[in-house]
Write a protein that holds these residues in place. Structure first.
Motif, PDB file in Angstrom:
ATOM      1  N   ARG A   1      -8.333  88.936  59.422  1.00  0.00           N
ATOM      2  CA  ARG A   1      -8.456  87.689  58.674  1.00  0.00           C
ATOM      3  C   ARG A   1      -9.577  87.773  57.652  1.00  0.00           C
ATOM      4  NH1 ARG A   1      -5.546  83.771  56.626  1.00  0.00           N
ATOM      5  NH2 ARG A   1      -6.499  81.728  56.746  1.00  0.00           N
ATOM      6  N   PHE A   2     -10.706  88.313  58.068  1.00  0.00           N
ATOM      7  CA  PHE A   2     -11.834  88.386  57.148  1.00  0.00           C
ATOM      8  C   PHE A   2     -11.572  89.389  56.028  1.00  0.00           C
ATOM      9  CE2 PHE A   2     -13.515  85.369  59.575  1.00  0.00           C
ATOM     10  CZ  PHE A   2     -14.627  85.584  60.388  1.00  0.00           C
ATOM     11  N   ARG A   3     -10.901  90.508  56.357  1.00  0.00           N
ATOM     12  CA  ARG A   3     -10.579  91.475  55.312  1.00  0.00           C
ATOM     13  C   ARG A   3      -9.695  90.829  54.258  1.00  0.00           C
ATOM     14  NH1 ARG A   3      -8.118  94.854  58.273  1.00  0.00           N
ATOM     15  NH2 ARG A   3     -10.028  95.850  59.011  1.00  0.00           N
TER      16      ARG A   3
ATOM     17  N   PRO B   1     -23.562  79.783  65.874  1.00  0.00           N
ATOM     18  CA  PRO B   1     -23.153  79.153  67.139  1.00  0.00           C
ATOM     19  C   PRO B   1     -21.806  78.453  67.065  1.00  0.00           C
ATOM     20  CG  PRO B   1     -25.484  78.785  66.752  1.00  0.00           C
ATOM     21  CD  PRO B   1     -24.952  79.437  65.511  1.00  0.00           C
ATOM     22  N   LEU B   2     -21.575  77.662  66.009  1.00  0.00           N
ATOM     23  CA  LEU B   2     -20.305  76.958  65.917  1.00  0.00           C
ATOM     24  C   LEU B   2     -19.142  77.934  65.833  1.00  0.00           C
ATOM     25  CD1 LEU B   2     -18.575  74.457  65.629  1.00  0.00           C
ATOM     26  CD2 LEU B   2     -19.087  74.441  63.179  1.00  0.00           C
ATOM     27  N   ALA B   3     -19.314  78.995  65.035  1.00  0.00           N
ATOM     28  CA  ALA B   3     -18.246  79.990  64.902  1.00  0.00           C
ATOM     29  C   ALA B   3     -17.986  80.695  66.231  1.00  0.00           C
ATOM     30  CB  ALA B   3     -18.635  81.006  63.836  1.00  0.00           C
ATOM     31  N   ILE B   4     -19.049  80.999  66.961  1.00  0.00           N
ATOM     32  CA  ILE B   4     -18.894  81.655  68.268  1.00  0.00           C
ATOM     33  C   ILE B   4     -18.138  80.747  69.231  1.00  0.00           C
ATOM     34  CG2 ILE B   4     -20.175  82.448  70.297  1.00  0.00           C
ATOM     35  CD1 ILE B   4     -22.326  83.476  68.309  1.00  0.00           C
ATOM     36  N   GLU B   5     -18.517  79.485  69.255  1.00  0.00           N
ATOM     37  CA  GLU B   5     -17.847  78.560  70.169  1.00  0.00           C
ATOM     38  C   GLU B   5     -16.371  78.419  69.821  1.00  0.00           C
ATOM     39  OE1 GLU B   5     -20.000  74.926  70.434  1.00  0.00           O
ATOM     40  OE2 GLU B   5     -21.691  75.836  71.464  1.00  0.00           O
ATOM     41  N   LEU B   6     -16.044  78.361  68.524  1.00  0.00           N
ATOM     42  CA  LEU B   6     -14.645  78.253  68.117  1.00  0.00           C
ATOM     43  C   LEU B   6     -13.867  79.515  68.506  1.00  0.00           C
ATOM     44  CD1 LEU B   6     -15.086  76.672  64.567  1.00  0.00           C
ATOM     45  CD2 LEU B   6     -14.085  75.568  66.563  1.00  0.00           C
ATOM     46  N   ALA B   7     -14.507  80.655  68.355  1.00  0.00           N
ATOM     47  CA  ALA B   7     -13.812  81.910  68.662  1.00  0.00           C
ATOM     48  C   ALA B   7     -13.596  82.070  70.163  1.00  0.00           C
ATOM     49  CB  ALA B   7     -14.614  83.090  68.122  1.00  0.00           C
TER      50      ALA B   7
ATOM     51  N   ILE C   1      -3.714  66.599  72.292  1.00  0.00           N
ATOM     52  CA  ILE C   1      -4.043  67.545  73.366  1.00  0.00           C
ATOM     53  C   ILE C   1      -4.146  68.961  72.804  1.00  0.00           C
ATOM     54  CG2 ILE C   1      -3.162  68.601  75.474  1.00  0.00           C
ATOM     55  CD1 ILE C   1      -1.964  65.867  76.181  1.00  0.00           C
ATOM     56  N   GLY C   2      -3.234  69.307  71.890  1.00  0.00           N
ATOM     57  CA  GLY C   2      -3.277  70.634  71.284  1.00  0.00           C
ATOM     58  C   GLY C   2      -4.559  70.870  70.505  1.00  0.00           C
ATOM     59  N   LEU C   3      -5.000  69.864  69.757  1.00  0.00           N
ATOM     60  CA  LEU C   3      -6.236  70.014  68.985  1.00  0.00           C
ATOM     61  C   LEU C   3      -7.465  70.006  69.880  1.00  0.00           C
ATOM     62  CD1 LEU C   3      -5.553  67.861  65.785  1.00  0.00           C
ATOM     63  CD2 LEU C   3      -5.394  70.340  66.077  1.00  0.00           C
ATOM     64  N   VAL C   4      -7.404  69.285  70.991  1.00  0.00           N
ATOM     65  CA  VAL C   4      -8.510  69.340  71.956  1.00  0.00           C
ATOM     66  C   VAL C   4      -8.578  70.735  72.569  1.00  0.00           C
ATOM     67  CG1 VAL C   4      -9.339  68.483  74.186  1.00  0.00           C
ATOM     68  CG2 VAL C   4      -8.510  66.870  72.462  1.00  0.00           C
ATOM     69  N   ASP C   5      -7.438  71.277  72.926  1.00  0.00           N
ATOM     70  CA  ASP C   5      -7.401  72.624  73.501  1.00  0.00           C
ATOM     71  C   ASP C   5      -7.943  73.664  72.534  1.00  0.00           C
ATOM     72  OD1 ASP C   5      -6.384  71.743  75.872  1.00  0.00           O
ATOM     73  OD2 ASP C   5      -4.286  72.212  75.387  1.00  0.00           O
ATOM     74  N   LYS C   6      -7.730  73.445  71.247  1.00  0.00           N
ATOM     75  CA  LYS C   6      -8.199  74.395  70.237  1.00  0.00           C
ATOM     76  C   LYS C   6      -9.624  74.091  69.779  1.00  0.00           C
ATOM     77  CE  LYS C   6      -3.616  75.435  68.340  1.00  0.00           C
ATOM     78  NZ  LYS C   6      -2.798  74.752  69.355  1.00  0.00           N
ATOM     79  N   SER C   7     -10.268  73.113  70.445  1.00  0.00           N
ATOM     80  CA  SER C   7     -11.651  72.713  70.131  1.00  0.00           C
ATOM     81  C   SER C   7     -11.805  72.185  68.714  1.00  0.00           C
ATOM     82  CB  SER C   7     -12.630  73.869  70.366  1.00  0.00           C
ATOM     83  OG  SER C   7     -12.688  74.191  71.724  1.00  0.00           O
TER      84      SER C   7
ATOM     85  N   LEU D   1     -13.342  81.437  59.542  1.00  0.00           N
ATOM     86  CA  LEU D   1     -12.966  81.166  60.926  1.00  0.00           C
ATOM     87  C   LEU D   1     -12.187  79.863  61.035  1.00  0.00           C
ATOM     88  CD1 LEU D   1     -13.122  81.923  63.899  1.00  0.00           C
ATOM     89  CD2 LEU D   1     -15.216  80.582  64.036  1.00  0.00           C
ATOM     90  N   ILE D   2     -12.662  78.839  60.295  1.00  0.00           N
ATOM     91  CA  ILE D   2     -11.954  77.559  60.359  1.00  0.00           C
ATOM     92  C   ILE D   2     -10.581  77.692  59.703  1.00  0.00           C
ATOM     93  CG2 ILE D   2     -12.061  75.111  59.774  1.00  0.00           C
ATOM     94  CD1 ILE D   2     -15.080  75.345  59.737  1.00  0.00           C
ATOM     95  N   ASP D   3     -10.519  78.467  58.622  1.00  0.00           N
ATOM     96  CA  ASP D   3      -9.209  78.750  58.020  1.00  0.00           C
ATOM     97  C   ASP D   3      -8.276  79.371  59.061  1.00  0.00           C
ATOM     98  OD1 ASP D   3      -9.399  77.858  55.404  1.00  0.00           O
ATOM     99  OD2 ASP D   3     -10.349  79.688  54.689  1.00  0.00           O
ATOM    100  N   TRP D   4      -8.828  80.289  59.818  1.00  0.00           N
ATOM    101  CA  TRP D   4      -8.030  80.969  60.822  1.00  0.00           C
ATOM    102  C   TRP D   4      -7.600  79.980  61.921  1.00  0.00           C
ATOM    103  CZ3 TRP D   4      -9.849  82.991  65.825  1.00  0.00           C
ATOM    104  CH2 TRP D   4      -8.853  83.748  66.479  1.00  0.00           C
ATOM    105  N   SER D   5      -8.536  79.133  62.374  1.00  0.00           N
ATOM    106  CA  SER D   5      -8.176  78.124  63.365  1.00  0.00           C
ATOM    107  C   SER D   5      -7.086  77.212  62.829  1.00  0.00           C
ATOM    108  CB  SER D   5      -9.413  77.290  63.739  1.00  0.00           C
ATOM    109  OG  SER D   5     -10.389  78.085  64.360  1.00  0.00           O
ATOM    110  N   TYR D   6      -7.198  76.865  61.573  1.00  0.00           N
ATOM    111  CA  TYR D   6      -6.198  76.021  60.934  1.00  0.00           C
ATOM    112  C   TYR D   6      -4.847  76.736  60.916  1.00  0.00           C
ATOM    113  CZ  TYR D   6      -4.176  73.058  57.225  1.00  0.00           C
ATOM    114  OH  TYR D   6      -3.382  72.216  56.481  1.00  0.00           O
ATOM    115  N   GLY D   7      -4.887  78.045  60.624  1.00  0.00           N
ATOM    116  CA  GLY D   7      -3.660  78.806  60.583  1.00  0.00           C
ATOM    117  C   GLY D   7      -2.979  78.935  61.929  1.00  0.00           C
TER     118      GLY D   7
END
Length: 776
Positions: free
Chosen positions: A250-252, A225-231, A321-327, A271-277
């Motif tokens: 990214r996963f490959r 669920p958390l990964a889905i919501e982030l995506a 604001i940017g981090l809120v937008d990115k959840s 996924l979080i690595d990707w969000s961070y990137g």
């Protein structure tokens, strides 16, 4: 009467037992049913699973659905933000609103309060305190036969008779309807993705054309669920096809080209690595730095702690604001302010990054310094018009205050700062009823920072003041002696003035009014000379009570009126409430019962606004005496019942008012004789089981609710309107449609109504509204 009830006097309606759901709950029908079944056959059920799988959300959902089966309450204890095993018991006591001023062991106090309670305790995120959580759960289950525990953890607690449920990922395929417009059916994972995507891309739906792509996305995310919501948030900038492609790439990369099913934790981290990137470099820095906060932060804290070394202070708002937008950051409304928090998994990730960059020590120091400055401001501005705002803010920041104190005492050379902060927080410890915890921090600081400084002297008298409140006069005298010695050596007249007031409290508790008055007069004279308005007001309150006890009406009224003038000149509330109470005590002693009742009701309104259970208790006490003197014996008995529950929930009658015990015993004897034992006991029980809101309204002689205003009424006009609709059987969705507001807004209003009235069900609101209509 059960040991503890969420409706009772002493519960704190401004903080709900379970947080309201901010987003829709999707799926988990089988898991919800299974958890309910397990709780029916076992007293300990543990939900286990990886981070991000939804254990906490499932536990909260079950708690909300079955709360009516637990008449004494469903309580959530959030352990994720605790970084010290010694804070486990205080956290549980705080969640259960146990305000105890005694010096008994915390576990003993906790067991005593819930021994007979029929309740459900939710222990959330036990994994980092696993041995302590297991030990506590085992002890509570053994000592409290009607208690059940629902825990969440990444591994089982390992207790005999524990039932565990592994929380799986959401199903990707199935028969869950995701779009009534298209008729497409899919699993809960796809439904969750669709609902969260529609929130960021209005009009988004799953169709036959994009369903397969969405399902592949969910599978790539292992249906967490958390990964889905982030995506889903990424659909602000990407199509579902682009999102899938980037996830695959990214996963490959992370798995060296392997196409096998990825472990859940690795998938989530990827996924979080990707969000961070996807964040800009300043956003990454902010993410890392806000990970040092505990329990959330506001914009001021973000600017103070996180700016510098790559982040310009004026850019912090845009980065937030940017981090809120990115959840990454979650935005939460708190009264008139906005706060931000990180999901624990996201916070831990940021903290790991911060440690890897060797920035942890520097940011933690800035975090501590920010809260040191905040505490100093609160102390300076305490005696003034912003008092209620400061009390509320310190309550909200309590987890961060703990983290700042822990840093100070755990870092070499910083104990003196921790001691200074602990002493400046004396009002927070006392009014917000963290007495035992506050004394623990002070004792820790006094043991570590032994230099005879002015700060040590101040901490000694603050610790002594709280010791007197807990009935430990011997310990208090020892600390006061050392404080006086240091103050004499350094010429700290202000410290000596507070020492004198504390000595007066001890003398008054012993019934030696003459000695107490001499001490108080010395303290008041010194505070006049130094211009300390707070110390002057405190001394005048105690002088008024002591002179009244001795029978010196003229002095009692004069000191009380002066104290009232000092408080009113500064717009101060807390001392004003107590000096008003003191004037009421003397007016009652003189036989002016009408004025006495007016003063006590005024004091009680102040204490209700401050949420001070000790002050409320003293006001309930004096109002009971007044009712007995007016021969309204049933009212007096109900007030004594309210008082009984109040004292029990904060530990015991406060030692500082021990000299009033004779009046209490006289009142009880008079009322019991007038009513008879059976009627007296019945009336007391009626008061003892009143919800807090009802008890306050009864004591104040107010109608149960009108529109909000300066008269201290309970509900706003909008809440009145919504309470009426609830009484008509309308759901939150129906209310939202009728009033043209968001369903989430309607839910929030209903939650506020429940909290204000001390209720835990919509049925109680309906019954209450029905009673009001009949009364009208």
């Amino acid at each position: 009467m059960n040991a503890l009830n969420s409706d009772r006097v002493g519960s704190r309606p401004h903080r709900p037992r379970l947080p309201a759901e901010l987003t829709s709950f999707v799926g988990r029908r089988h898991e919800v049913a299974e958890v309910k079944r397990l709780l029916s056959v076992s007293r300990l059920v543990t939900l286990i699973g990886v981070g991000g799988v939804g254990k906490t959300r499932l536990a909260l959902r079950v708690g909300m659905l079955i709360h009516r089966s637990f008449p004494d309450g469903v309580w959530l204890v959030e352990l994720a933000e605790l970084n010290n095993r010694n804070l486990l018991l205080p956290a549980v006591c705080d969640a259960l609103r146990i305000d105890d001023v005694s010096t008994r062991p915390a576990l003993e106090v906790l067991i005593d309060h819930i021994r007979d309670a029929h309740g459900l305790l939710i222990l959330d995120n036990c994994e980092h305190l696993l041995p302590e959580s297991a030990s506590l759960a085992e002890t509570l289950l053994h000592e409290c036969p009607r208690l059940r525990i629902l825990a969440t953890s990444r591994q089982a607690l390992g207790i005999v008779s524990e039932q565990t449920l592994s929380v799986p990922s959401l199903p990707v395929t199935g028969r869950a309807l995701t779009s009534p417009d298209t008729g497409v059916v899919a699993g809960d994972a796809v439904r969750l993705f669709a609902e969260r995507a529609e929130a960021v891309v209005p009009g988004f739906i799953v169709t036959e054309d994009n369903r397969e792509t969405v399902e592949r996305i969910c599978r790539r995310l292992d249906a967490l669920p958390l990964a889905i919501e982030l995506a889903a948030v990424r659909l602000r900038a990407l199509s579902v096809t682009q999102l899938l492609a980037r996830l695959d790439d990214r996963f490959r990369l992370l798995t060296c080209g392997s196409r096998t099913v990825l472990p859940r934790h690795q998938t989530l981290r990827a996924l979080i690595d990707w969000s961070y990137g996807l964040c800009t470099e300043p956003e990454r820095l902010l993410w890392e730095r806000v990970s040092v906060f505990s329990g959330g932060l506001d914009l001021e804290a973000a600017e103070s702690v996180c700016a510098g070394d790559g982040i310009a202070r004026q850019d912090v708002l845009d980065l937030v604001i940017g981090l809120v937008d990115k959840s990454v950051l979650l935005r939460e409304e708190h009264a008139e302010t906005v706060r931000y928090r990180l999901l624990e998994t996201i916070r831990q990730y940021g903290h790991e990054r911060l440690i890897a960059s060797d920035g942890e020590a520097h940011v933690q120091r800035r975090h501590r310094d920010h809260y040191r400055d905040l505490v100093a401001r609160a102390d300076r501005e305490w005696f003034g018009p912003d008092q209620v705002a400061w009390l509320t803010r310190l309550r909200t920041e309590h987890p961060n205050l703990r983290a700042a104190l822990e840093y100070s005492f755990a870092t070499p050379g910083q104990s003196a700062v921790g001691l200074e902060m602990s002493a400046r927080l004396r009002h927070h410890w006392i009014v917000n009823y963290y007495l035992t915890e506050g004394r623990d921090w002070l004792d820790r600081g006094l043991a570590a920072a032994r230099e005879p400084t002015a700060e040590r002297a101040g901490a000694l008298w603050a610790d002594a003041w709280m010791a007197v409140m807990q009935g430990q006069s011997g310990q208090a005298m020892s600390m006061l002696h050392e404080a006086r010695t240091i103050a004499d050596r350094l010429g700290c007249r202000s410290v000596n003035a507070y020492v004198a007031l504390c000595c007066g409290m001890i003398a008054m508790y012993a019934g030696d009014a003459d000695s107490a008055i001499r001490y108080y007069e010395d303290g008041v004279a010194a505070h006049r000379a130094t211009g300390d308005r707070e110390g002057l007001a405190l001394g005048l309150i105690w002088l008024s009570l002591a002179c009244s006890f001795r029978g010196d009406s003229k002095s009692a009224m004069a000191y009380g009126e002066e104290g009232l003038a000092v408080c009113e000149a500064s717009g101060e509330r807390w001392h004003r409430a107590y000096v008003t109470m003191a004037l009421g005590v003397e007016s009652r002693r003189q036989g002016d019962l009408r004025r006495a009742a007016e003063l006590e009701r005024r004091s009680l309104r102040f204490h209700r606004e401050l949420d001070d259970p000790l002050g409320m208790g003293v006001d309930f006490e004096v109002l009971a005496w007044i009712a007995a003197a007016e021969e309204d014996h049933e009212r007096a008995a109900r007030l004594l019942g309210i008082l009984r529950t109040t004292w029990r929930l904060i530990g015991a009658p406060p030692s500082g008012y021990g000299h009033l015990a004779g009046c209490h015993d006289e009142c009880v004897s008079c009322v019991r004789t007038a009513l008879g034992d059976r009627a007296f006991a019945a009336a007391c029980e009626e008061g003892a089981v009143m919800p807090l809101g009802t008890a306050l309204t009864y004591a104040l002689g107010e109608r149960l609710a009108t529109a909000a205003g300066s008269d201290g009424s309970l509900l706003t006009r909008r809440e009145e309107e919504i309470a009426h609709l609830v009484s008509e059987g309308m759901s939150n969705r129906d209310i939202a449609a009728k009033l043209v507001i968001a369903q989430r807004t309607a839910e929030g209003h209903v939650e506020h109504i429940l909290n204000k009235l001390g209720f835990n069900s919509r049925a109680q609101i309906a019954a209450w509204m029905g009673q009001r209509k009949t009364s009208d």
